[in-house]
Design an enzyme around this catalytic site. Structure first.
Site, PDB file in Angstrom:
ATOM      1  CG  ASP A  11      11.811  10.906 -56.397  1.00  0.00           C
ATOM      2  OD1 ASP A  11      12.333  11.162 -54.988  1.00  0.00           O
ATOM      3  OD2 ASP A  11      11.583  11.497 -57.431  1.00  0.00           O
ATOM      4  CG  PHE A  27      17.974   7.909 -48.404  1.00  0.00           C
ATOM      5  CD1 PHE A  27      17.546   8.595 -48.316  1.00  0.00           C
ATOM      6  CD2 PHE A  27      16.695   6.422 -48.203  1.00  0.00           C
ATOM      7  CE1 PHE A  27      15.808   8.659 -48.097  1.00  0.00           C
ATOM      8  CE2 PHE A  27      15.968   5.843 -47.691  1.00  0.00           C
ATOM      9  CZ  PHE A  27      15.410   7.579 -47.651  1.00  0.00           C
TER      10      PHE A  27
END
Length: 242
Positions: free
Chosen positions: A84, A97
């Site tokens: 998430d 990321f």
């Protein structure tokens, strides 16, 4: 031009409205996205987001579907699945990321850069932006696409997983060979939706400091960047400039 529901000004970027008409996606994804929002699960997710915003919750990222605007289906070569979004102010930017230029590099991304250096011999960047990957055909999505400030995994199970299942299925059904990099248990649940006769799947632990070195498949040492490029080249596709 579609107005975006986010603000990169003095305030930390956050979700301002739970209104899918404000979240632009490439036309290649539109049918899947529209079908999701029309479904009971999608409607339930919207109601949840609207209720949380009305209650004063701070939700990230400002545009949950940004990856679908930056990376059209026709260009997808690699699908990277995370868990998430980052839950700190100014971090999440709608790409798994990745953090905007100028933001400190979070621990998971530091491990990602470390593995890239070990695997490919490339220097560690002094930033955390993965925009160049998205522009090359790396679809950077989390299994859940929103989160509340300071509360990791707070929107898990609210409906985003149904949409990301559909996106994985769409990528799998597309005939162009692709690599799926599934990092962590949440991402690995999507493996069943990938046609492995047509595409490659590489799995490892999530790159977070809590799991990056753990067995059975540590992220550090997995070699996924090199493996992905080798597989792409062997199947007639160009490598990614990681």
């Amino acid at each position: 031009m579609t107005q975006l529901a986010w603000d990169w000004g003095a305030n930390a970027p956050r979700l301002r409205q739970a209104d899918p008409s404000l979240w632009s996606v490439d036309a290649s994804w539109q049918a899947d996205v529209d079908a999701f929002w029309a479904s009971p699960v999608g409607q339930g997710l919207l109601a949840f987001l609207q209720a949380r915003l009305a209650a004063g919750a701070t939700i990230y990222p400002p545009d949950p579907l940004r990856a679908l605007a930056l990376t059209p289906l026709s260009g997808v070569k690699v699908v990277i699945l995370g868990q998430d979004p980052y839950h700190g102010p100014g971090q999440a930017e709608g790409l798994a990321f990745s953090v905007p230029l100028g933001q400190a590099v979070p621990p998971s991304l530091r491990n990602l850069w470390q593995e890239r250096q070990r695997d490919l011999g490339l220097p560690v960047p002094q930033h955390g932006s993965l925009m160049s990957w998205a522009e090359q055909g790396v679809l950077l999505i989390n299994t859940c696409l929103t989160v509340e400030d300071g509360q990791a995994n707070s929107h898990a199970g609210r409906g985003w997983e149904s949409l990301t299942d559909a996106l994985v299925a769409r990528c799998s059904a597309d005939p162009a060979p692709k690599v799926f990099l599934l990092w962590g248990a949440h991402a690995q649940r999507k493996a069943a939706g990938v046609d492995t006769a047509r595409h490659a799947v590489f799995m490892a632990n999530h790159p977070s400091p809590l799991s990056a070195r753990r067995p059975p498949t540590p992220f550090l040492g997995c070699g996924h960047f090199g493996l992905a490029n080798e597989w792409l080249l062997s199947h007639g596709r160009s490598a990614v400039a990681w």
